[in-house]
Design a protein around this motif. Structure first.
Motif, PDB file in Angstrom:
ATOM      1  N   SER A   1       0.874  -1.083   0.103  1.00 36.59           N
ATOM      2  CA  SER A   1       0.207   0.011  -0.221  1.00 36.59           C
ATOM      3  C   SER A   1       1.398   0.950  -0.091  1.00 36.59           C
ATOM      4  CB  SER A   1      -0.825  -0.157   0.786  1.00 36.59           C
ATOM      5  OG  SER A   1      -1.299   1.248   0.898  1.00 36.59           O
ATOM      6  N   ILE A   2       0.415   2.320  -0.633  1.00 34.26           N
ATOM      7  CA  ILE A   2       0.936   3.602  -0.391  1.00 34.26           C
ATOM      8  C   ILE A   2       1.385   3.937   0.394  1.00 34.26           C
ATOM      9  CG2 ILE A   2       1.370   6.280  -1.277  1.00 34.26           C
ATOM     10  CD1 ILE A   2       1.859   4.110  -3.659  1.00 34.26           C
ATOM     11  N   TRP A   3       0.477   3.574   1.308  1.00 35.21           N
ATOM     12  CA  TRP A   3       0.540   4.704   2.366  1.00 35.21           C
ATOM     13  C   TRP A   3       1.384   3.909   3.540  1.00 35.21           C
ATOM     14  CZ3 TRP A   3      -2.137   8.619   4.080  1.00 35.21           C
ATOM     15  CH2 TRP A   3      -3.305   9.283   3.297  1.00 35.21           C
ATOM     16  N   SER A   4       2.247   2.937   3.609  1.00 32.75           N
ATOM     17  CA  SER A   4       3.482   2.072   3.615  1.00 32.75           C
ATOM     18  C   SER A   4       4.864   2.887   3.868  1.00 32.75           C
ATOM     19  CB  SER A   4       3.614   0.881   3.432  1.00 32.75           C
ATOM     20  OG  SER A   4       3.793   0.581   1.978  1.00 32.75           O
ATOM     21  N   LEU A   5       4.757   3.969   2.876  1.00 30.49           N
ATOM     22  CA  LEU A   5       5.789   4.892   3.076  1.00 30.49           C
ATOM     23  C   LEU A   5       6.131   6.251   3.709  1.00 30.49           C
ATOM     24  CD1 LEU A   5       5.990   4.422  -1.374  1.00 30.49           C
ATOM     25  CD2 LEU A   5       7.357   2.522   0.261  1.00 30.49           C
ATOM     26  N   ILE A   6       4.023   6.314   3.638  1.00 27.23           N
ATOM     27  CA  ILE A   6       3.899   7.599   4.019  1.00 27.23           C
ATOM     28  C   ILE A   6       3.833   7.852   6.606  1.00 27.23           C
ATOM     29  CG2 ILE A   6       2.510   9.309   4.497  1.00 27.23           C
ATOM     30  CD1 ILE A   6       1.742   8.885   1.541  1.00 27.23           C
ATOM     31  N   LEU A   7       3.407   6.242   6.682  1.00 26.61           N
ATOM     32  CA  LEU A   7       2.685   6.388   7.564  1.00 26.61           C
ATOM     33  C   LEU A   7       3.910   6.379   8.575  1.00 26.61           C
ATOM     34  CD1 LEU A   7      -0.735   4.844   7.809  1.00 26.61           C
ATOM     35  CD2 LEU A   7      -0.021   7.777   7.852  1.00 26.61           C
ATOM     36  N   PRO A   8       5.032   5.085   7.972  1.00 25.10           N
ATOM     37  CA  PRO A   8       6.183   4.860   9.637  1.00 25.10           C
ATOM     38  C   PRO A   8       7.537   6.067   9.415  1.00 25.10           C
ATOM     39  CG  PRO A   8       5.064   3.266   8.023  1.00 25.10           C
ATOM     40  CD  PRO A   8       4.832   3.769   6.960  1.00 25.10           C
ATOM     41  N   VAL A   9       6.532   6.833   8.557  1.00 30.40           N
ATOM     42  CA  VAL A   9       7.929   8.124   8.213  1.00 30.40           C
ATOM     43  C   VAL A   9       6.532   9.151   8.325  1.00 30.40           C
ATOM     44  CG1 VAL A   9       9.839   6.311   7.637  1.00 30.40           C
ATOM     45  CG2 VAL A   9       8.116   8.243   6.452  1.00 30.40           C
ATOM     46  N   ALA A  10       5.975   9.393   9.706  1.00 28.83           N
ATOM     47  CA  ALA A  10       4.888  10.324   9.470  1.00 28.83           C
ATOM     48  C   ALA A  10       5.788  11.480  10.413  1.00 28.83           C
ATOM     49  CB  ALA A  10       3.308  10.250  10.204  1.00 28.83           C
ATOM     50  N   ILE A  11       6.536  11.030  11.125  1.00 34.08           N
ATOM     51  CA  ILE A  11       6.954  12.359  12.146  1.00 34.08           C
ATOM     52  C   ILE A  11       8.561  12.019  12.049  1.00 34.08           C
ATOM     53  CG2 ILE A  11       7.329  13.334  14.378  1.00 34.08           C
ATOM     54  CD1 ILE A  11       3.842  12.683  15.117  1.00 34.08           C
ATOM     55  N   THR A  12       9.015  13.001  11.582  1.00 38.14           N
ATOM     56  CA  THR A  12      10.781  12.365  12.529  1.00 38.14           C
ATOM     57  C   THR A  12      10.572  13.575  13.197  1.00 38.14           C
ATOM     58  OG1 THR A  12      11.150  13.166   9.583  1.00 38.14           O
ATOM     59  CG2 THR A  12      13.057  13.321  10.903  1.00 38.14           C
ATOM     60  N   PRO A  13      11.908  12.787  14.599  1.00 34.44           N
ATOM     61  CA  PRO A  13      11.920  12.944  15.893  1.00 34.44           C
ATOM     62  C   PRO A  13      12.616  14.834  15.731  1.00 34.44           C
ATOM     63  CG  PRO A  13      12.209  10.787  15.469  1.00 34.44           C
ATOM     64  CD  PRO A  13      11.911  11.422  14.333  1.00 34.44           C
TER      65      PRO A  13
END
Length: 291
Positions: A138-150
């Protein structure tokens, strides 16, 4: 005074010359890639190294743009970059704004953010999380795991803390709630910071290929960087991009196809940078110190 002025002129001139030399060294590979991508077959085969081709031949670009998979990968990458950057900025800015005030559980959340900066789960645990949450392929696998960079979150939080609290207090007196204050006051004042971190996130999404290799099994969802990897690293230029539309014996050399694909994958993000460059340095520095 004259000696000091002369020293300054010599120092400035030396800096300019050194920076120009460094810029030329950095630019040289890109010029070579561009030159090879527009070279004819005979010129490429007869010359080992050149920066200006004698004849211009766009057959390599015609070849890759004749591929449906390559065109589709460009649109997939644009979609991921735009949507991913939007999600990144929304989640990062809202959480940073919330943590810029003393709220219940603030220290716990900040500790969790800082902990992820020092310790990473690793590739296999991350893959298992993506799998169990149903994000594989899914496209979301490239977006949600890196949604926020600390790191971006911490710097943006510091930027919000530097905004005078009187502005928010005045807005609350006028009847504005926290969400309205954030949208109408905080975000307009944060344009330099948002532009800088938006560029960081956009460059990451545009250049990301490793996550797509791990999480995407459907070639129709591959971004352009994965297609580029197939062309340059795996050397599947002819078999992957031909699609039966162009005879292999009439195809350009594989090397020129590789160079053309590199140019197409690189130029769009280079075009975006000048529009955000004026906010880039200011946006990063504003949140780096408090005072």
């Amino acid at each position: 005074m004259k000696d000091k002025s002369l020293f300054n002129r010599v120092f400035d001139t030396s800096n300019i010359i050194i920076l120009l030399l460094i810029a030329l060294v950095m630019l040289l590979p890109f010029v070579y890639v561009l030159s090879v991508s527009v070279s004819s077959y005979s010129e490429y085969m007869s010359s080992d190294f050149y920066l200006i081709p004698k004849t211009i031949d766009f057959s390599a670009y015609e070849f890759i743009f004749a591929s449906d998979s390559f065109i589709r990968s460009i649109f997939v990458t644009i979609f991921i970059t735009v949507l991913g950057t939007f999600v990144n900025l929304v989640l990062t800015s809202t959480l940073a704004y919330s943590l810029s005030y003393k709220v219940f559980g603030q220290r716990v959340v900040l500790f969790m953010v800082l902990f992820t900066m020092m310790f990473s789960a690793g590739m296999i645990p991350t893959y298992l999380v993506v799998k169990e949450t149903g994000l594989l392929n899914s496209i979301w696998s490239l977006i949600l795991p890196v949604a926020i960079t600390p790191f971006n979150l911490i710097v943006m939080r510091q930027f919000f803390m530097n905004i005078p609290g009187e502005l928010c207090e005045a807005a609350k007196i006028d009847g504005s709630n926290d969400l309205q204050t954030f949208i109408r006051i905080i975000l307009p004042l944060s344009k330099p910071s948002l532009a800088a971190f938006g560029l960081f996130y956009a460059v990451y999404h545009w250049n990301n290929y490793f996550s797509a290799i791990l999480y995407l099994n459907d070639p129709a969802l591959w971004p352009i960087q994965v297609i580029l990897r197939q062309i340059v690293v795996v050397n599947e230029a002819l078999s992957t991009l031909g699609n039966g539309q162009i005879l292999l014996e009439n195809a350009p050399p594989a090397e020129t196809i590789q160079m053309a694909a590199i140019i197409v994958a690189t130029v769009p993000i280079l075009i975006v940078y000048p529009f955000l460059q004026k906010h880039f340095a200011k946006g990063v520095m504003l949140g780096s110190v408090k005072g």
